[in-house]
Design a protein around this motif. Structure first.
Motif, PDB file in Angstrom:
ATOM      1  N   SER A   1      40.553  46.955 -69.159  1.00 43.03           N
ATOM      2  CA  SER A   1      40.307  48.388 -69.303  1.00 43.03           C
ATOM      3  C   SER A   1      40.906  48.896 -70.599  1.00 43.03           C
ATOM      4  O   SER A   1      42.012  48.502 -70.980  1.00 43.03           O
ATOM      5  CB  SER A   1      40.929  49.148 -68.130  1.00 43.03           C
ATOM      6  N   ASP A   2      40.181  49.772 -71.249  1.00 44.92           N
ATOM      7  CA  ASP A   2      40.699  50.447 -72.438  1.00 44.92           C
ATOM      8  C   ASP A   2      41.491  51.695 -72.076  1.00 44.92           C
ATOM      9  O   ASP A   2      42.152  52.275 -72.936  1.00 44.92           O
ATOM     10  CB  ASP A   2      39.540  50.863 -73.360  1.00 44.92           C
ATOM     11  N   THR A   3      41.435  52.104 -70.815  1.00 41.12           N
ATOM     12  CA  THR A   3      42.026  53.396 -70.444  1.00 41.12           C
ATOM     13  C   THR A   3      43.067  53.330 -69.330  1.00 41.12           C
ATOM     14  O   THR A   3      43.885  54.235 -69.219  1.00 41.12           O
ATOM     15  CB  THR A   3      40.917  54.373 -69.994  1.00 41.12           C
ATOM     16  N   ARG A   4      43.043  52.317 -68.508  1.00 43.68           N
ATOM     17  CA  ARG A   4      43.933  52.289 -67.347  1.00 43.68           C
ATOM     18  C   ARG A   4      45.235  51.550 -67.624  1.00 43.68           C
ATOM     19  O   ARG A   4      45.246  50.536 -68.318  1.00 43.68           O
ATOM     20  CB  ARG A   4      43.256  51.592 -66.160  1.00 43.68           C
ATOM     21  N   GLY A   5      46.303  52.048 -67.009  1.00 45.26           N
ATOM     22  CA  GLY A   5      47.564  51.334 -66.952  1.00 45.26           C
ATOM     23  C   GLY A   5      47.729  50.799 -65.542  1.00 45.26           C
ATOM     24  O   GLY A   5      46.881  51.031 -64.675  1.00 45.26           O
ATOM     25  N   ILE A   6      48.826  50.127 -65.296  1.00 48.52           N
ATOM     26  CA  ILE A   6      49.052  49.496 -63.990  1.00 48.52           C
ATOM     27  C   ILE A   6      49.040  50.528 -62.855  1.00 48.52           C
ATOM     28  O   ILE A   6      48.539  50.267 -61.772  1.00 48.52           O
ATOM     29  CB  ILE A   6      50.347  48.654 -63.987  1.00 48.52           C
ATOM     30  N   ASP A   7      49.558  51.736 -63.125  1.00 53.19           N
ATOM     31  CA  ASP A   7      49.617  52.762 -62.075  1.00 53.19           C
ATOM     32  C   ASP A   7      48.237  53.308 -61.710  1.00 53.19           C
ATOM     33  O   ASP A   7      48.035  53.781 -60.592  1.00 53.19           O
ATOM     34  CB  ASP A   7      50.530  53.914 -62.496  1.00 53.19           C
ATOM     35  N   GLU A   8      47.290  53.246 -62.642  1.00 51.04           N
ATOM     36  CA  GLU A   8      45.935  53.752 -62.390  1.00 51.04           C
ATOM     37  C   GLU A   8      44.949  52.648 -62.014  1.00 51.04           C
ATOM     38  O   GLU A   8      43.775  52.906 -61.802  1.00 51.04           O
ATOM     39  CB  GLU A   8      45.384  54.467 -63.631  1.00 51.04           C
ATOM     40  N   ASP A   9      45.418  51.437 -61.928  1.00 47.97           N
ATOM     41  CA  ASP A   9      44.550  50.285 -61.719  1.00 47.97           C
ATOM     42  C   ASP A   9      44.257  50.081 -60.233  1.00 47.97           C
ATOM     43  O   ASP A   9      44.802  49.198 -59.579  1.00 47.97           O
ATOM     44  CB  ASP A   9      45.194  49.034 -62.325  1.00 47.97           C
ATOM     45  N   ARG A  10      43.363  50.913 -59.703  1.00 52.89           N
ATOM     46  CA  ARG A  10      43.034  50.840 -58.276  1.00 52.89           C
ATOM     47  C   ARG A  10      42.288  49.559 -57.909  1.00 52.89           C
ATOM     48  O   ARG A  10      42.511  48.986 -56.849  1.00 52.89           O
ATOM     49  CB  ARG A  10      42.232  52.063 -57.855  1.00 52.89           C
ATOM     50  N   SER A  11      41.411  49.092 -58.781  1.00 48.84           N
ATOM     51  CA  SER A  11      40.661  47.875 -58.478  1.00 48.84           C
ATOM     52  C   SER A  11      41.577  46.653 -58.465  1.00 48.84           C
ATOM     53  O   SER A  11      41.495  45.815 -57.559  1.00 48.84           O
ATOM     54  CB  SER A  11      39.533  47.676 -59.495  1.00 48.84           C
ATOM     55  N   GLY A  12      42.444  46.555 -59.455  1.00 49.55           N
ATOM     56  CA  GLY A  12      43.404  45.454 -59.475  1.00 49.55           C
ATOM     57  C   GLY A  12      44.312  45.488 -58.260  1.00 49.55           C
ATOM     58  O   GLY A  12      44.582  44.455 -57.642  1.00 49.55           O
ATOM     59  N   GLN A  13      44.761  46.688 -57.897  1.00 47.52           N
ATOM     60  CA  GLN A  13      45.630  46.821 -56.731  1.00 47.52           C
ATOM     61  C   GLN A  13      44.894  46.476 -55.446  1.00 47.52           C
ATOM     62  O   GLN A  13      45.462  45.870 -54.532  1.00 47.52           O
ATOM     63  CB  GLN A  13      46.228  48.225 -56.645  1.00 47.52           C
ATOM     64  N   THR A  14      43.625  46.838 -55.366  1.00 48.49           N
ATOM     65  CA  THR A  14      42.812  46.476 -54.212  1.00 48.49           C
ATOM     66  C   THR A  14      42.772  44.965 -54.045  1.00 48.49           C
ATOM     67  O   THR A  14      42.940  44.440 -52.934  1.00 48.49           O
ATOM     68  CB  THR A  14      41.378  47.039 -54.360  1.00 48.49           C
ATOM     69  N   LEU A  15      42.573  44.242 -55.137  1.00 47.83           N
ATOM     70  CA  LEU A  15      42.547  42.779 -55.068  1.00 47.83           C
ATOM     71  C   LEU A  15      43.912  42.218 -54.685  1.00 47.83           C
ATOM     72  O   LEU A  15      43.995  41.295 -53.866  1.00 47.83           O
ATOM     73  CB  LEU A  15      42.071  42.199 -56.399  1.00 47.83           C
ATOM     74  N   VAL A  16      44.975  42.780 -55.258  1.00 51.40           N
ATOM     75  CA  VAL A  16      46.331  42.337 -54.902  1.00 51.40           C
ATOM     76  C   VAL A  16      46.561  42.525 -53.406  1.00 51.40           C
ATOM     77  O   VAL A  16      47.036  41.609 -52.716  1.00 51.40           O
ATOM     78  CB  VAL A  16      47.401  43.091 -55.716  1.00 51.40           C
TER      79      VAL A  16
END
Length: 179
Positions: free
Chosen positions: A20-35
């Motif tokens: 992503s060019d715009t998201r940080g770890i706190d805004e990364d809902r898709s990554g967190q969903t996978l985690v």
């Protein structure tokens, strides 16, 4: 195609890369969903990063993780669309030794049931490199849920019959070992 009762679960070590060019770890809902989904299933989060949509950087990270003996599977989310900045699929293909063609097909079938013909815009892909599975998923949370819930949770479960990715994991790089 069921989960068998006679095999024990084997956890795999999974790295998550959000593009992503715009998201940080706190805004990364898709990554967190996978985690959340992989840990709920009993697998191990091996690493997690966010990178900008830069083909060379993505490919370099994939190669680094493929060289890490503590990582069995890499899931990326984001950068699979059709816009000019969507380069995750190309970065994956720069790394693949073999592409898992049917992954994209099955993902499209799953997506058609959820979003109809809009599924045609996805370029989800899967492959193998250096004894590691790699899957590029769209950046939407819904697409990540669909990929995990309908495909990956089953294929990354050793108990899944008649076959699954885990049972052939030790043999992915057997051609290299024979040389």
């Amino acid at each position: 195609m069921t989960i068998g009762d006679t095999r024990e679960f084997i956890p795999v070590r999974i790295a998550i890369l959000s593009v992503s060019d715009t998201r940080g770890i706190d805004e990364d809902r898709s990554g967190q969903t996978l985690v959340d989904r992989l840990t709920d299933a009993g697998h191990i989060l091996a690493d997690r990063k966010i990178l900008r949509d830069e083909r060379a950087d993505i490919a370099d990270q994939l190669r680094t993780w493929c060289g890490d003996e503590n990582i069995d599977v890499i899931l990326t989310t984001g950068g699979t669309g059709l816009t000019g900045r969507d380069v995750t699929v190309e970065a994956h293909r720069d790394v693949y030794e073999k592409e898992i063609d049917a992954f994209g097909t099955v993902f499209t079938i799953v997506s058609m049931n959820k979003i109809g013909t809009s599924a045609v815009q996805s370029r989800a892909t899967g492959g193998v490199a250096n004894g590691t599975y790699l899957f590029a998923l769209p950046g939407s949370t819904g697409a990540c849920k669909d990929a995990w819930d309908e495909i990956l949770v089953k294929q990354l479960d050793y108990r899944h019959q008649p076959c699954n990715f885990v049972e052939i994991l030790p043999r992915l790089d057997e051609g290299k070992r024979r040389k």
